[in-house]
Motif scaffolding. Structure first.
Motif, PDB file in Angstrom:
ATOM      1  N   UNK A   1       0.917  -1.290  -0.077  1.00  0.00           N
ATOM      2  CA  UNK A   1      -0.039   0.054   0.168  1.00  0.00           C
ATOM      3  C   UNK A   1       0.844   1.315   0.073  1.00  0.00           C
ATOM      4  N   UNK A   2       0.925   2.063  -0.982  1.00  0.00           N
ATOM      5  CA  UNK A   2       1.589   3.289  -1.228  1.00  0.00           C
ATOM      6  C   UNK A   2       0.975   4.413  -0.625  1.00  0.00           C
ATOM      7  N   UNK A   3       1.377   5.277   0.153  1.00  0.00           N
ATOM      8  CA  UNK A   3       0.995   6.687   0.632  1.00  0.00           C
ATOM      9  C   UNK A   3       2.111   7.243   1.381  1.00  0.00           C
ATOM     10  N   UNK A   4       2.216   8.504   1.406  1.00  0.00           N
ATOM     11  CA  UNK A   4       3.014   9.236   2.354  1.00  0.00           C
ATOM     12  C   UNK A   4       2.539   9.810   3.321  1.00  0.00           C
ATOM     13  N   UNK A   5       1.357   9.973   3.462  1.00  0.00           N
ATOM     14  CA  UNK A   5       0.720  10.700   4.469  1.00  0.00           C
ATOM     15  C   UNK A   5      -0.706  10.546   4.604  1.00  0.00           C
ATOM     16  N   UNK A   6      -1.365  10.781   5.691  1.00  0.00           N
ATOM     17  CA  UNK A   6      -3.000  10.652   5.787  1.00  0.00           C
ATOM     18  C   UNK A   6      -3.460  12.045   6.533  1.00  0.00           C
ATOM     19  N   UNK A   7      -4.419  12.470   6.338  1.00  0.00           N
ATOM     20  CA  UNK A   7      -5.098  13.656   6.907  1.00  0.00           C
ATOM     21  C   UNK A   7      -6.217  13.243   7.744  1.00  0.00           C
ATOM     22  N   UNK A   8      -6.095  13.562   9.107  1.00  0.00           N
ATOM     23  CA  UNK A   8      -7.275  13.290   9.908  1.00  0.00           C
ATOM     24  C   UNK A   8      -8.380  14.023   9.993  1.00  0.00           C
ATOM     25  N   UNK A   9      -9.518  13.438  10.521  1.00  0.00           N
ATOM     26  CA  UNK A   9     -10.668  14.527  10.680  1.00  0.00           C
ATOM     27  C   UNK A   9     -10.487  15.364  11.778  1.00  0.00           C
ATOM     28  N   UNK A  48     -16.768   7.518   5.044  1.00  0.00           N
ATOM     29  CA  UNK A  48     -17.210   8.614   4.663  1.00  0.00           C
ATOM     30  C   UNK A  48     -17.683   9.453   5.848  1.00  0.00           C
ATOM     31  N   UNK A  49     -17.364   8.634   7.113  1.00  0.00           N
ATOM     32  CA  UNK A  49     -17.829   9.638   8.220  1.00  0.00           C
ATOM     33  C   UNK A  49     -16.587  10.447   8.697  1.00  0.00           C
ATOM     34  N   UNK A  50     -15.513  10.484   8.160  1.00  0.00           N
ATOM     35  CA  UNK A  50     -14.326  11.008   8.578  1.00  0.00           C
ATOM     36  C   UNK A  50     -13.839  11.888   7.331  1.00  0.00           C
ATOM     37  N   UNK A  51     -13.905  13.293   7.699  1.00  0.00           N
ATOM     38  CA  UNK A  51     -13.241  14.373   6.604  1.00  0.00           C
ATOM     39  C   UNK A  51     -11.825  14.317   6.641  1.00  0.00           C
ATOM     40  N   UNK A  52     -11.219  14.907   5.881  1.00  0.00           N
ATOM     41  CA  UNK A  52     -10.105  15.238   5.717  1.00  0.00           C
ATOM     42  C   UNK A  52      -9.504  16.431   5.786  1.00  0.00           C
ATOM     43  N   UNK A  53      -9.757  17.029   7.300  1.00  0.00           N
ATOM     44  CA  UNK A  53      -9.981  18.415   7.476  1.00  0.00           C
ATOM     45  C   UNK A  53      -9.146  18.673   8.710  1.00  0.00           C
ATOM     46  N   UNK A  54      -8.265  17.833   9.180  1.00  0.00           N
ATOM     47  CA  UNK A  54      -7.855  17.943  10.672  1.00  0.00           C
ATOM     48  C   UNK A  54      -5.865  17.975  10.241  1.00  0.00           C
ATOM     49  N   UNK A  55      -5.317  17.239  11.484  1.00  0.00           N
ATOM     50  CA  UNK A  55      -3.883  16.987  11.425  1.00  0.00           C
ATOM     51  C   UNK A  55      -3.605  16.247  10.273  1.00  0.00           C
ATOM     52  N   UNK A  56      -2.477  16.405   9.706  1.00  0.00           N
ATOM     53  CA  UNK A  56      -1.609  15.760   8.718  1.00  0.00           C
ATOM     54  C   UNK A  56      -0.579  14.856   9.418  1.00  0.00           C
ATOM     55  N   UNK A  57      -0.781  13.520   9.233  1.00  0.00           N
ATOM     56  CA  UNK A  57       0.447  12.786   9.782  1.00  0.00           C
ATOM     57  C   UNK A  57       1.291  12.014   8.683  1.00  0.00           C
ATOM     58  N   UNK A  58       2.494  12.099   8.356  1.00  0.00           N
ATOM     59  CA  UNK A  58       3.497  11.523   7.502  1.00  0.00           C
ATOM     60  C   UNK A  58       3.470  10.112   7.913  1.00  0.00           C
ATOM     61  N   UNK A  59       3.479   9.063   7.012  1.00  0.00           N
ATOM     62  CA  UNK A  59       3.341   7.627   7.034  1.00  0.00           C
ATOM     63  C   UNK A  59       4.706   7.155   8.254  1.00  0.00           C
ATOM     64  N   UNK A  60       5.696   7.841   7.693  1.00  0.00           N
ATOM     65  CA  UNK A  60       6.961   7.280   8.641  1.00  0.00           C
ATOM     66  C   UNK A  60       6.909   7.668   9.993  1.00  0.00           C
ATOM     67  N   UNK A  61       6.137   8.752  10.214  1.00  0.00           N
ATOM     68  CA  UNK A  61       5.998   9.261  11.599  1.00  0.00           C
ATOM     69  C   UNK A  61       4.806   8.490  12.294  1.00  0.00           C
ATOM     70  N   UNK A  62       3.605   8.265  11.615  1.00  0.00           N
ATOM     71  CA  UNK A  62       2.611   7.599  12.004  1.00  0.00           C
ATOM     72  C   UNK A  62       2.815   6.209  12.431  1.00  0.00           C
ATOM     73  N   UNK A  63       3.441   5.648  11.427  1.00  0.00           N
ATOM     74  CA  UNK A  63       3.736   4.018  11.637  1.00  0.00           C
ATOM     75  C   UNK A  63       5.200   3.613  12.312  1.00  0.00           C
ATOM     76  N   UNK A  64       6.139   4.484  12.065  1.00  0.00           N
ATOM     77  CA  UNK A  64       7.394   4.271  12.704  1.00  0.00           C
ATOM     78  C   UNK A  64       8.185   2.958  12.166  1.00  0.00           C
ATOM     79  N   UNK A  65       8.765   2.348  13.204  1.00  0.00           N
ATOM     80  CA  UNK A  65       9.396   0.824  12.815  1.00  0.00           C
ATOM     81  C   UNK A  65       8.370  -0.180  12.644  1.00  0.00           C
ATOM     82  N   UNK A  66       7.163   0.243  13.163  1.00  0.00           N
ATOM     83  CA  UNK A  66       5.984  -0.920  13.072  1.00  0.00           C
ATOM     84  C   UNK A  66       5.270  -1.121  11.634  1.00  0.00           C
ATOM     85  N   UNK A  67       5.689  -0.141  10.780  1.00  0.00           N
ATOM     86  CA  UNK A  67       5.114   0.156   9.545  1.00  0.00           C
ATOM     87  C   UNK A  67       5.058  -1.285   8.857  1.00  0.00           C
TER      88      UNK A  67
END
Length: 120
Positions: A1-9, A48-67
């Motif tokens: 699965x390829x992504x570099x970041x996600x944006x939270x609600x 669909x319950x969650x908008x992308x209008x909050x905090x941005x988390x980079x993948x390597x920060x979000x998942x770290x060594x547990x990616x």
């Protein structure tokens, strides 16, 4: 699965801020705990319950060594839920929904740091 970041609600971002104040843990660590809670929930989250209008988390920060482990657990859950594992856009939306829902589940269960120990 390829992504570099996600944006939270935005509402989830506020809840993560409250959780950080309660526990002293950063949002990325809290989201890892939340992701595990959500993956363990028998229902499938609704992206669909969650908008992308909050905090941005980079993948390597979000998942770290547990990616690798966390993505594998997510894909295993997606397979169990009979999701199309080739639909990258849907998988990313579903992953984001799991992270958002997990943070919300964590928010409802954790009032202080020692509450995390009970979840493990």
């Amino acid at each position: 699965m390829k992504f570099t970041k996600i944006i939270l609600d935005q509402e989830i971002t506020k809840k993560l801020s409250t959780l950080k104040n309660r526990t002293g843990l950063t949002p990325n660590i809290l989201c890892r705990y939340g992701l595990m809670l959500s993956l363990n929930d028998p229902t499938k989250p609704d992206p669909t319950l969650y908008k992308q209008n909050g905090q941005e988390l980079l993948r390597h920060i979000l998942l770290g060594d547990l990616d690798t482990i966390l993505i594998a657990l997510f894909k295993q859950r997606a397979y169990k839920d009979k999701c199309d594992l080739n639909d990258e856009k849907f998988l990313l939306d579903l992953f984001r929904a799991h992270v958002n829902r997990g943070a919300e589940l964590l928010y409802n269960r954790v009032k202080e740091l020692k509450d995390l120990q009970r979840l493990i």
